[in-house]
Design a protein around this motif. Structure first.
Motif, PDB file in Angstrom:
ATOM      1  N   ILE A  85       0.869  -1.178   0.000  1.00  0.00           N
ATOM      2  CA  ILE A  85       0.000   0.000   0.000  1.00  0.00           C
ATOM      3  C   ILE A  85       0.903   1.224   0.000  1.00  0.00           C
ATOM      4  CG2 ILE A  85      -1.692   1.322   1.347  1.00  0.00           C
ATOM      5  CD1 ILE A  85      -2.570  -1.316   2.652  1.00  0.00           C
ATOM      6  N   GLU A  86       0.692   2.098  -0.978  1.00  0.00           N
ATOM      7  CA  GLU A  86       1.481   3.337  -0.993  1.00  0.00           C
ATOM      8  C   GLU A  86       0.900   4.284   0.050  1.00  0.00           C
ATOM      9  OE1 GLU A  86       2.964   6.422  -4.255  1.00  0.00           O
ATOM     10  OE2 GLU A  86       1.977   4.642  -5.068  1.00  0.00           O
ATOM     11  N   SER A  87       1.766   4.944   0.816  1.00  0.00           N
ATOM     12  CA  SER A  87       1.234   5.803   1.874  1.00  0.00           C
ATOM     13  C   SER A  87       2.105   7.038   2.055  1.00  0.00           C
ATOM     14  CB  SER A  87       1.193   5.024   3.188  1.00  0.00           C
ATOM     15  OG  SER A  87       2.497   4.648   3.559  1.00  0.00           O
ATOM     16  N   THR A  88       1.528   8.052   2.716  1.00  0.00           N
ATOM     17  CA  THR A  88       2.324   9.238   3.069  1.00  0.00           C
ATOM     18  C   THR A  88       2.438   9.285   4.591  1.00  0.00           C
ATOM     19  OG1 THR A  88       0.413  10.681   3.340  1.00  0.00           O
ATOM     20  CG2 THR A  88       1.341  10.524   1.110  1.00  0.00           C
ATOM     21  N   PRO A  89       3.471   9.937   5.128  1.00  0.00           N
ATOM     22  CA  PRO A  89       3.606  10.035   6.597  1.00  0.00           C
ATOM     23  C   PRO A  89       2.371  10.663   7.249  1.00  0.00           C
ATOM     24  CG  PRO A  89       5.639  10.726   5.524  1.00  0.00           C
ATOM     25  CD  PRO A  89       4.632  10.514   4.429  1.00  0.00           C
ATOM     26  N   ASP A  90       1.759  11.664   6.584  1.00  0.00           N
ATOM     27  CA  ASP A  90       0.556  12.302   7.151  1.00  0.00           C
ATOM     28  C   ASP A  90      -0.596  11.312   7.299  1.00  0.00           C
ATOM     29  OD1 ASP A  90       1.777  14.662   7.261  1.00  0.00           O
ATOM     30  OD2 ASP A  90       0.676  15.620   5.596  1.00  0.00           O
ATOM     31  N   GLY A  91      -0.775  10.513   6.249  1.00  0.00           N
ATOM     32  CA  GLY A  91      -1.862   9.529   6.258  1.00  0.00           C
ATOM     33  C   GLY A  91      -1.638   8.512   7.363  1.00  0.00           C
ATOM     34  N   ILE A  92      -0.396   8.034   7.467  1.00  0.00           N
ATOM     35  CA  ILE A  92      -0.054   7.034   8.488  1.00  0.00           C
ATOM     36  C   ILE A  92      -0.235   7.637   9.885  1.00  0.00           C
ATOM     37  CG2 ILE A  92       1.921   5.779   9.490  1.00  0.00           C
ATOM     38  CD1 ILE A  92       0.843   4.418   6.979  1.00  0.00           C
ATOM     39  N   HIS A  93       0.163   8.890  10.061  1.00  0.00           N
ATOM     40  CA  HIS A  93       0.027   9.528  11.380  1.00  0.00           C
ATOM     41  C   HIS A  93      -1.444   9.634  11.768  1.00  0.00           C
ATOM     42  CE1 HIS A  93      -0.463  12.889  14.199  1.00  0.00           C
ATOM     43  NE2 HIS A  93       0.591  12.338  14.765  1.00  0.00           N
ATOM     44  N   GLU A  94      -2.274  10.000  10.805  1.00  0.00           N
ATOM     45  CA  GLU A  94      -3.702  10.153  11.094  1.00  0.00           C
ATOM     46  C   GLU A  94      -4.298   8.821  11.574  1.00  0.00           C
ATOM     47  OE1 GLU A  94      -4.855  13.319  10.852  1.00  0.00           O
ATOM     48  OE2 GLU A  94      -6.522  12.426  11.967  1.00  0.00           O
ATOM     49  N   ILE A  95      -3.925   7.733  10.908  1.00  0.00           N
ATOM     50  CA  ILE A  95      -4.462   6.414  11.302  1.00  0.00           C
ATOM     51  C   ILE A  95      -3.915   6.025  12.679  1.00  0.00           C
ATOM     52  CG2 ILE A  95      -4.578   3.963  10.688  1.00  0.00           C
ATOM     53  CD1 ILE A  95      -4.193   4.815   7.752  1.00  0.00           C
ATOM     54  N   ALA A  96      -2.604   6.221  12.865  1.00  0.00           N
ATOM     55  CA  ALA A  96      -1.981   5.814  14.133  1.00  0.00           C
ATOM     56  C   ALA A  96      -2.631   6.511  15.321  1.00  0.00           C
ATOM     57  CB  ALA A  96      -0.485   6.121  14.092  1.00  0.00           C
ATOM     58  N   SER A  97      -2.933   7.808  15.143  1.00  0.00           N
ATOM     59  CA  SER A  97      -3.435   8.560  16.291  1.00  0.00           C
ATOM     60  C   SER A  97      -4.881   8.200  16.632  1.00  0.00           C
ATOM     61  CB  SER A  97      -3.307  10.068  16.041  1.00  0.00           C
ATOM     62  OG  SER A  97      -4.082  10.408  14.937  1.00  0.00           O
ATOM     63  N   ARG A  98      -5.546   7.445  15.748  1.00  0.00           N
ATOM     64  CA  ARG A  98      -6.937   7.061  16.056  1.00  0.00           C
ATOM     65  C   ARG A  98      -7.069   5.568  16.360  1.00  0.00           C
ATOM     66  NH1 ARG A  98     -10.936  10.602  12.314  1.00  0.00           N
ATOM     67  NH2 ARG A  98      -9.595  12.402  11.970  1.00  0.00           N
ATOM     68  N   SER A  99      -5.967   4.907  16.621  1.00  0.00           N
ATOM     69  CA  SER A  99      -5.992   3.438  16.728  1.00  0.00           C
ATOM     70  C   SER A  99      -6.029   2.907  18.148  1.00  0.00           C
ATOM     71  CB  SER A  99      -4.787   2.841  16.003  1.00  0.00           C
ATOM     72  OG  SER A  99      -4.826   3.176  14.653  1.00  0.00           O
TER      73      SER A  99
END
Ligand SMILES: Nc1ncnc2c1ncn2[C@@H]1O[C@H](COP(=O)(O)OP(=O)(O)OP(=O)(O)O)[C@@H](O)[C@H]1O
Length: 362
Positions: free
Chosen positions: A211-225
């Motif tokens: 899955i191609e991802s950006t650091p912003d996208g990954i941060h958003e998911i991490a902070s809601r997990s």
């Protein structure tokens, strides 16, 4: 069950932020498990301690002490058990407390273990009492007493076992009887992950799932997990779905925000059920205290669902405070809903602050 389109209710089993899992998901999870201690992000203390225990055993060329891993679901207990076997270069036998209801079930497993083998006992707190007693003896003396015959003529025949290592996992360490707990030479308690470690886990998972991802996208998911890798990996797959359906093929901030809104997971990782509980508590009961069953009726759920599914996270994060008189909303709960907390009345209890120790840093 799951999502009910008629009344819009969301059954606990359908929640994207539920830390329990299904068979199908277990298959996906298997592909995402780190295989070695060095690839396992987070849980630094447990990792360092375990690393030492395993290295010492390797140097002595004998099995390490038995290991107990405790902590909430989805934090990596099974993954660490598999890593232990891999680091020791030993095969691993997997069973679980609920599968061992008779001492004979355990005797069959123990008597077929090879020297040095790792026996993973998941949900060890759910094992039947007679089996537990057999396990103490086997862990300490590498011996089981096989009972032959019944009634007064029954005899115990001791059976020597080759040395092996038990790795027990439990979400409820407090339920383990002390004699069993004491047989574990090393206990590792897994705690919720911080956002930084979840970002590492998600970046690794995105790579494995291509899955191609950006650091912003990954941060958003991490902070809601909710500090839980299992939930993080699941949210990643939902955001990937959203991105694919919208033809953008990259998990970035926009995709994460849109998908998580669609799945009703807010900035703090709270979903519809969590918010319904907070709203009932603040709007209908003036912040409480209110009893569990009254609260459950107000949100149209079973008390058990509110207690085991929504409440642990809300309590841990400091939105709800459990008191002997019932559940109360903290200041954080009011603020999360955009409401003004009531002013304390002279002579009455102060509103709980909600900034409890153990809050995650996201
Ligand atoms: N530190 C970690 N790094 C990378 N992935 C992790 C980590 N911890 C857990 N995971 C991933 O999260 C998922 C759930 O982990 P695991 O099955 O080990 O949790 P568990 O604590 O055994 O849960 P349960 O109590 O429900 O059995 C797996 O896909 C695993 O790969």
């Amino acid at each position: 069950m799951g999502y009910d389109p008629d009344d819009g209710s969301l059954d606990a089993t359908a929640r994207v932020v539920d830390a329990s899992t299904t068979d199908e998901e277990r298959r996906i999870e298997a592909a995402l498990r780190p295989r070695r201690l060095a690839e396992f992000p987070g849980q630094q203390r447990v990792r360092d301690q375990l690393g030492l225990v395993l290295e010492a055993a390797r140097r002595r060329q004998s099995p390490p002490d038995h290991v107990l891993l405790s902590g909430p679901p989805g934090l990596g207990k099974t993954t660490l058990a598999m890593i232990i076997a891999a680091e020791l270069e030993q095969p691993m036998r997997i069973t679980s407390g609920p599968a061992i209801q008779h001492a004979g079930d355990l005797a069959a497993v123990l008597s077929s273990l090879a020297e040095g083998e790792v026996l993973f006992l998941d949900e060890i707190h759910r094992m039947a009492r007679p089996a537990e007693e057999m396990l103490y003896l086997a862990m300490e003396d590498f011996r089981v007493d096989v009972i032959v015959g019944k009634g007064p003529g029954a005899t115990a025949i001791p059976l020597e076992l080759p040395p092996f290592t038990v790795v027990g996992a439990t979400t409820r360490a407090g339920l383990l009887p002390a004699p069993l707990r004491d047989r574990f030479g090393f206990t590792g308690h897994l705690d919720y992950y911080n956002t930084k470690d979840l970002q590492l886990i998600l970046t690794r998972s995105a790579g494995l799932l291509e899955i191609e991802s950006t650091p912003d996208g990954i941060h958003e998911i991490a902070s809601r997990s909710r500090g839980t890798p299992r939930i993080a990996n699941r949210l990643l797959r939902r955001v990937r779905d959203w991105a694919q359906v919208h033809g953008q093929h990259i998990v970035d901030e926009e995709a994460a925000l849109a998908a998580l809104e669609l799945f009703d997971v807010d900035q703090q990782g709270l979903d519809r059920l969590d918010r319904a509980v907070l709203e009932a508590l603040c709007k209908r009961f003036g912040g409480g205290p209110v009893g569990l069953s009254t609260l459950a009726v107000a949100v149209g759920e079973e008390p058990d669902t509110v207690e085991t599914v929504a409440e642990p996270y809300l309590v841990r994060e400091g939105y709800i405070v459990r008191t002997p008189r019932g559940r109360s909303a903290s200041r954080m709960a009011w603020e999360h809903l955009g409401l003004t907390p009531p002013k304390p009345v002279a002579g009455q209890e102060q509103l709980p602050i909600g900034d409890q120790p153990g809050r995650l840093d996201h």
